[in-house]
Design a protein around this motif. Structure first.
Motif, PDB file in Angstrom:
ATOM      1  N   ASP A  79       5.687 -10.515  -0.116  1.00 13.22           N
ATOM      2  CA  ASP A  79       5.615  -9.739   1.132  1.00 13.22           C
ATOM      3  C   ASP A  79       6.115  -8.312   0.923  1.00 13.22           C
ATOM      4  O   ASP A  79       5.533  -7.354   1.441  1.00 13.22           O
ATOM      5  N   ARG A  80       7.208  -8.166   0.164  1.00 12.78           N
ATOM      6  CA  ARG A  80       7.722  -6.824  -0.104  1.00 12.78           C
ATOM      7  C   ARG A  80       6.728  -6.006  -0.923  1.00 12.78           C
ATOM      8  O   ARG A  80       6.509  -4.820  -0.671  1.00 12.78           O
ATOM      9  N   ALA A  81       6.123  -6.649  -1.919  1.00 11.02           N
ATOM     10  CA  ALA A  81       5.134  -5.945  -2.742  1.00 11.02           C
ATOM     11  C   ALA A  81       3.926  -5.533  -1.912  1.00 11.02           C
ATOM     12  O   ALA A  81       3.380  -4.437  -2.080  1.00 11.02           O
ATOM     13  N   LEU A  82       3.531  -6.409  -0.987  1.00 12.99           N
ATOM     14  CA  LEU A  82       2.389  -6.097  -0.127  1.00 12.99           C
ATOM     15  C   LEU A  82       2.712  -4.945   0.818  1.00 12.99           C
ATOM     16  O   LEU A  82       1.883  -4.058   1.050  1.00 12.99           O
ATOM     17  N   THR A  83       3.947  -4.912   1.322  1.00 13.00           N
ATOM     18  CA  THR A  83       4.348  -3.818   2.210  1.00 13.00           C
ATOM     19  C   THR A  83       4.357  -2.494   1.472  1.00 13.00           C
ATOM     20  O   THR A  83       3.890  -1.472   1.987  1.00 13.00           O
TER      21      THR A  83
END
Length: 204
Positions: A185-189
């Motif tokens: 999720d952090r990488a996607l953000t």
């Protein structure tokens, strides 16, 4: 008169001033000039080494130092959201059940799931890394990076003749699991909303 000089006729002897006083006046004048030149030179050196800061302060205290301002990094086109991406999950290993397990997890994370099964002969038992992400040429900078946040070590490939927007996740021998959801999720953000790039501007 019994002095040193005897006056005869109507002319008086010329009395010369001592030359020492004249020399003192010349030396004093030269010393004053030298001090003035030295003082002026000192002021010039101070101004050179301080960069004229005193003049800038007298002019209103303007600060012309470059300032860094953040500006968004330009992107050619917006990235698609996981819910708009259809993924075929294919197993190229000898371990059974990997494709279904991975597909179920991707579905929980918002991706659409297409075909689930074994990889084609081209990739079956030939993928040594954790996986390969396949898609059409247009997916290289759009869909594949988004899917890549779920499996960071996967190789990305495109097929020029491929049609449609569906992409494949081919599981390789080095596959252990998808990235942990918080990390993904952090990488996607960061991918969808990148941090602003700093730009340098002068304030005057």
């Amino acid at each position: 008169m019994g002095g040193k000089y005897r006056i005869t006729g109507n002319r008086y002897p010329r009395m010369r001033r001592p030359r020492r006083r004249g020399r003192l006046v010349v030396l004093a004048t030269a010393a004053v000039v030298a001090l003035g030149v030295a003082g002026w030179g000192t002021l010039q050196l101070v101004d050179v080494f301080t960069g004229g800061e005193s003049e800038a302060s007298a002019a209103g205290g303007k600060d012309c130092a470059p300032r860094t301002k953040a500006s968004p990094s330009p992107r050619a086109q917006p990235l698609p959201e996981p819910r708009t991406i259809t993924v075929n999950v294919l197993n190229a290993t000898t371990r059974s059940g990997l494709a279904k397990k991975t597909a179920d997890e991707l579905k929980k994370r918002g991706f659409k799931i297409g075909d689930v099964g074994n990889a084609t002969k081209e990739y079956d038992k030939k993928v040594k890394g954790p996986g390969v992400l396949l898609g059409p040429a247009a997916a290289l900078d759009t869909t594949l990076p988004v899917l890549g946040t779920q499996l960071p070590g996967a190789e990305r490939r495109t097929e020029a003749a491929r049609k449609g927007a569906t992409v494949d996740l081919v599981i390789g021998d080095g596959f252990k699991d998808l990235a942990k959801k918080p990390d993904a999720d952090r990488a996607l953000t960061r991918l969808i909303k990148p941090e602003p790039a700093p730009t340098t501007k002068k304030s005057c």
